[in-house]
Design a protein around this motif. Structure first.
Motif, PDB file in Angstrom:
ATOM      1  N   CYS A  59       1.655  -0.276  -8.176  1.00 55.74           N
ATOM      2  CA  CYS A  59       1.446  -0.164  -9.602  1.00 55.74           C
ATOM      3  C   CYS A  59       1.188  -1.562 -10.143  1.00 55.74           C
ATOM      4  N   ALA A  60       0.332  -1.683 -11.141  1.00 62.86           N
ATOM      5  CA  ALA A  60       0.040  -2.984 -11.729  1.00 62.86           C
ATOM      6  C   ALA A  60      -0.083  -2.845 -13.240  1.00 62.86           C
ATOM      7  N   VAL A  61       0.302  -3.883 -13.942  1.00 60.21           N
ATOM      8  CA  VAL A  61       0.243  -3.891 -15.396  1.00 60.21           C
ATOM      9  C   VAL A  61      -0.458  -5.140 -15.869  1.00 60.21           C
ATOM     10  N   ARG A  62      -1.185  -5.010 -16.943  1.00 63.34           N
ATOM     11  CA  ARG A  62      -1.892  -6.150 -17.508  1.00 63.34           C
ATOM     12  C   ARG A  62      -1.848  -6.052 -19.021  1.00 63.34           C
ATOM     13  N   ASP A  63      -1.562  -7.173 -19.702  1.00 68.21           N
ATOM     14  CA  ASP A  63      -1.763  -7.158 -21.144  1.00 68.21           C
ATOM     15  C   ASP A  63      -2.966  -8.057 -21.425  1.00 68.21           C
ATOM     16  N   MET A  64      -2.798  -9.142 -22.095  1.00 65.87           N
ATOM     17  CA  MET A  64      -3.949  -9.995 -22.397  1.00 65.87           C
ATOM     18  C   MET A  64      -4.158 -11.058 -21.326  1.00 65.87           C
ATOM     19  N   GLY A  65      -3.239 -11.105 -20.395  1.00 61.13           N
ATOM     20  CA  GLY A  65      -3.346 -12.125 -19.358  1.00 61.13           C
ATOM     21  C   GLY A  65      -3.775 -11.525 -18.047  1.00 61.13           C
ATOM     22  N   GLY A  66      -3.157 -11.980 -17.008  1.00 55.11           N
ATOM     23  CA  GLY A  66      -3.510 -11.494 -15.689  1.00 55.11           C
ATOM     24  C   GLY A  66      -2.778 -10.213 -15.343  1.00 55.11           C
ATOM     25  N   GLU A  67      -2.980  -9.803 -14.146  1.00 57.43           N
ATOM     26  CA  GLU A  67      -2.412  -8.548 -13.662  1.00 57.43           C
ATOM     27  C   GLU A  67      -1.187  -8.851 -12.805  1.00 57.43           C
ATOM     28  N   VAL A  68      -0.125  -8.091 -13.025  1.00 61.73           N
ATOM     29  CA  VAL A  68       1.094  -8.244 -12.236  1.00 61.73           C
ATOM     30  C   VAL A  68       1.295  -6.972 -11.431  1.00 61.73           C
ATOM     31  N   PHE A  69       1.543  -7.134 -10.140  1.00 60.53           N
ATOM     32  CA  PHE A  69       1.713  -5.999  -9.257  1.00 60.53           C
ATOM     33  C   PHE A  69       3.187  -5.771  -8.942  1.00 60.53           C
ATOM     34  N   GLY A  70       3.534  -4.499  -8.770  1.00 63.08           N
ATOM     35  CA  GLY A  70       4.852  -4.178  -8.261  1.00 63.08           C
ATOM     36  C   GLY A  70       4.938  -4.501  -6.777  1.00 63.08           C
ATOM     37  N   LYS A  71       6.120  -4.320  -6.210  1.00 64.32           N
ATOM     38  CA  LYS A  71       6.331  -4.653  -4.797  1.00 64.32           C
ATOM     39  C   LYS A  71       5.796  -3.590  -3.858  1.00 64.32           C
ATOM     40  N   GLY A  72       5.407  -2.447  -4.406  1.00 62.94           N
ATOM     41  CA  GLY A  72       4.830  -1.407  -3.580  1.00 62.94           C
ATOM     42  C   GLY A  72       5.843  -0.355  -3.153  1.00 62.94           C
ATOM     43  N   THR A  73       5.353   0.857  -2.998  1.00 58.99           N
ATOM     44  CA  THR A  73       6.151   1.980  -2.500  1.00 58.99           C
ATOM     45  C   THR A  73       5.422   2.608  -1.333  1.00 58.99           C
ATOM     46  N   THR A  74       6.122   2.740  -0.220  1.00 62.70           N
ATOM     47  CA  THR A  74       5.524   3.386   0.937  1.00 62.70           C
ATOM     48  C   THR A  74       5.711   4.893   0.819  1.00 62.70           C
ATOM     49  N   LEU A  75       4.625   5.608   0.828  1.00 66.61           N
ATOM     50  CA  LEU A  75       4.657   7.071   0.781  1.00 66.61           C
ATOM     51  C   LEU A  75       4.446   7.596   2.189  1.00 66.61           C
ATOM     52  N   SER A  76       5.358   8.427   2.633  1.00 63.04           N
ATOM     53  CA  SER A  76       5.256   9.047   3.950  1.00 63.04           C
ATOM     54  C   SER A  76       5.235  10.555   3.777  1.00 63.04           C
ATOM     55  N   VAL A  77       4.142  11.176   4.197  1.00 68.92           N
ATOM     56  CA  VAL A  77       3.993  12.614   4.088  1.00 68.92           C
ATOM     57  C   VAL A  77       4.072  13.210   5.491  1.00 68.92           C
ATOM     58  N   SER A  78       5.024  14.087   5.685  1.00 67.21           N
ATOM     59  CA  SER A  78       5.231  14.686   7.002  1.00 67.21           C
ATOM     60  C   SER A  78       4.583  16.063   7.078  1.00 67.21           C
ATOM     61  N   SER A  79       4.103  16.402   8.260  1.00 70.64           N
ATOM     62  CA  SER A  79       3.423  17.698   8.450  1.00 70.64           C
ATOM     63  C   SER A  79       4.424  18.788   8.813  1.00 70.64           C
TER      64      SER A  79
END
Lengths: 111, 115
Positions: free
Chosen positions: A91-111
């Motif tokens: 996920c990333a957010v931006r206002d009038m400046g640059g973009e800041v990213f979150g640390k990330g979430t690993t999604l694991s989908v099992s069959s």
């Protein structure tokens, strides 16, 4: 300064079930919000963005995200998960400046 | 059309050596970003170029890091006297502009390993 939080390092879901990847943000003005996906050994790809207007944003690969101003959240959702959705999501957010990213979430989908 | 390209895809270097990483943005994109991605650390902003304006270097972690962008296109990130903690994947991205609604387009990254 803007910031973004992804509270879950990992989300596990069974194929066919709905999935949610959470994101909350903090900005001083109106936010621009983004989701990116990173498949194994590949660069990040843009999924969707919220700029203004309808709170429900639809993006690539059947993903959607809901902007909630009162809760300052922008959760990523998909009604029915696929094994091929397994990846790292940012996920990333931006206002009038640059973009800041979150640390990330690993999604694991099992069959 | 062609996406963002980066070279080399992998680089192994000895501690203390200098390295250069290259980024070729999408044609017509005026904004170019460098990020560092370390395991469990997410994306760390390093530097940003916008057209002919002075770059935003606020994310560079030390003076061993520098970057330039020639002719408003290709960019090179240089790390001098590499340290083991510099080992990471270095990502380059470009966009039509900074701020506003422009999404970023990322290259595949350069995996740097400092031994």
């Amino acid at each position: 300064a803007q910031s973004v939080a992804q509270p879950e390092d990992q989300v596990n879901v069974a194929e066919g079930n709905p999935l949610t990847v959470k994101c909350t943000y903090s900005v001083s003005g109106n936010p621009y919000l983004f989701w990116y996906v990173q498949y194994p050994n590949r660069g990040l790809q843009f999924l969707l963005k919220y700029i203004t207007g309808d709170n429900l944003v639809k993006g690539s690969y059947g993903f959607e995200a809901e902007f909630n101003k009162s809760q300052t959240s922008f959760h990523l959702k998909k009604p029915s998960a696929l094994v091929s959705d397994s990846a790292l999501y940012f996920c990333a957010v931006r206002d009038m400046g640059g973009e800041v990213f979150g640390k990330g979430t690993t999604l694991s989908v099992s069959s | 059309g062609a996406g963002v390209s980066q070279s080399p895809s992998n680089k192994v270097t000895e501690k203390g050596k200098d390295v250069e990483l290259r980024c070729d943005p999408i044609s017509g994109h005026t904004a170019l970003y460098w990020y560092r991605q370390s395991l469990g650390q997410g994306l760390e902003f390093l530097i940003y170029f916008q057209g002919n304006s002075a770059p935003d270097k606020s994310g560079l972690p030390s003076d061993r890091f520098s970057a330039e962008r020639t002719g408003g296109s290709v960019s090179t990130l240089t790390i001098q006297r590499t340290q083991q903690e510099d080992s990471a994947v270095y990502l380059c991205a470009s966009s039509l502009g900074r701020g506003g609604s422009y999404e970023q387009y990322f290259g595949p990254g350069t995996r740097l390993t400092v031994t």
